[in-house]
Design a protein around this motif. Sequence first.
Motif, PDB file in Angstrom:
ATOM      1  N   TRP A  22       0.835  -1.204   0.000  1.00 13.67           N
ATOM      2  CA  TRP A  22       0.000   0.000   0.000  1.00 13.67           C
ATOM      3  C   TRP A  22       0.874   1.260   0.000  1.00 13.67           C
ATOM      4  N   ASP A  23       1.894   1.249   0.839  1.00 15.84           N
ATOM      5  CA  ASP A  23       2.815   2.389   0.884  1.00 15.84           C
ATOM      6  C   ASP A  23       3.549   2.554  -0.445  1.00 15.84           C
ATOM      7  N   GLY A  24       3.944   1.451  -1.057  1.00 17.91           N
ATOM      8  CA  GLY A  24       4.610   1.500  -2.359  1.00 17.91           C
ATOM      9  C   GLY A  24       3.706   2.063  -3.439  1.00 17.91           C
ATOM     10  N   ASN A  26       1.159   4.118  -2.974  1.00 19.07           N
ATOM     11  CA  ASN A  26       0.985   5.546  -2.726  1.00 19.07           C
ATOM     12  C   ASN A  26       2.237   6.333  -3.081  1.00 19.07           C
ATOM     13  N   ALA A  27       3.408   5.785  -2.808  1.00 18.41           N
ATOM     14  CA  ALA A  27       4.660   6.461  -3.178  1.00 18.41           C
ATOM     15  C   ALA A  27       4.763   6.594  -4.695  1.00 18.41           C
ATOM     16  N   ARG A  31       2.307  10.109  -3.248  1.00 19.89           N
ATOM     17  CA  ARG A  31       1.719  10.318  -1.921  1.00 19.89           C
ATOM     18  C   ARG A  31       2.647   9.724  -0.873  1.00 19.89           C
ATOM     19  N   SER A  32       3.746  10.420  -0.625  1.00 22.86           N
ATOM     20  CA  SER A  32       4.710   9.981   0.386  1.00 22.86           C
ATOM     21  C   SER A  32       5.374  11.229   0.958  1.00 22.86           C
ATOM     22  N   GLY A  33       6.135  11.038   2.022  1.00 25.41           N
ATOM     23  CA  GLY A  33       6.793  12.178   2.648  1.00 25.41           C
ATOM     24  C   GLY A  33       5.781  13.202   3.116  1.00 25.41           C
ATOM     25  N   THR A  35       3.539  14.644   1.472  1.00 32.50           N
ATOM     26  CA  THR A  35       2.226  14.473   0.840  1.00 32.50           C
ATOM     27  C   THR A  35       1.642  13.085   1.098  1.00 32.50           C
ATOM     28  N   ALA A  36       2.158  12.388   2.086  1.00 36.64           N
ATOM     29  CA  ALA A  36       1.679  11.041   2.407  1.00 36.64           C
ATOM     30  C   ALA A  36       0.237  11.083   2.888  1.00 36.64           C
ATOM     31  N   THR A  42      -5.363   5.343   5.896  1.00 35.41           N
ATOM     32  CA  THR A  42      -4.919   3.958   5.744  1.00 35.41           C
ATOM     33  C   THR A  42      -5.696   3.044   6.683  1.00 35.41           C
TER      34      THR A  42
END
Length: 153
Positions: A22-24, A26-27, A31-33, A35-36, A42
């Motif tokens: 899921w994090d991958g 979004n990245a 959508r990370s850092g 802007t996550a 989640t």
Amino acid sequence: MSDDVNIRFVTRQDYEQWLPLWDGYNAFYGRSGATALAPEITRMTWSRFFDAYEPVHALVAEQDGTLRGLTHYLFHRSTTAIEPVCYLQDLFTSETARGQGIGRALITAVYEQARRAGAARVYWLTHETNHTAMQLYDKVAEKSGFIVYRKLL
């Protein structure tokens, strides 16, 4: 695709392996850092998969006890059909699993779930720069010709 990949519904026990996928995902879409996604988004997304009143569902691709990919989809009404419509919202495979047919298998599994639900169609969006994914999408679906407009509120 390797025969030992199992496409199945996500379970509560999958959270620790689902989260990095899921994090991958979004990245990949930026959508990370700073802007996550907020953690509560989640948490809510995860909880919806297990709520019988929610139209949101999740499938995962498992190989040798490891999750290699995910897809999230939902059903909604349409003004142009009596049957529900299936929106494939998220599709992601781990970098090491790409090119092995897992994305295709996940899409095919969504098609099957949509058929079982009596859906009239499955559709999804991708970013115009996602050329690698579009090579697959062009083989398993048709471009609708529609352009998406949106306004964040």
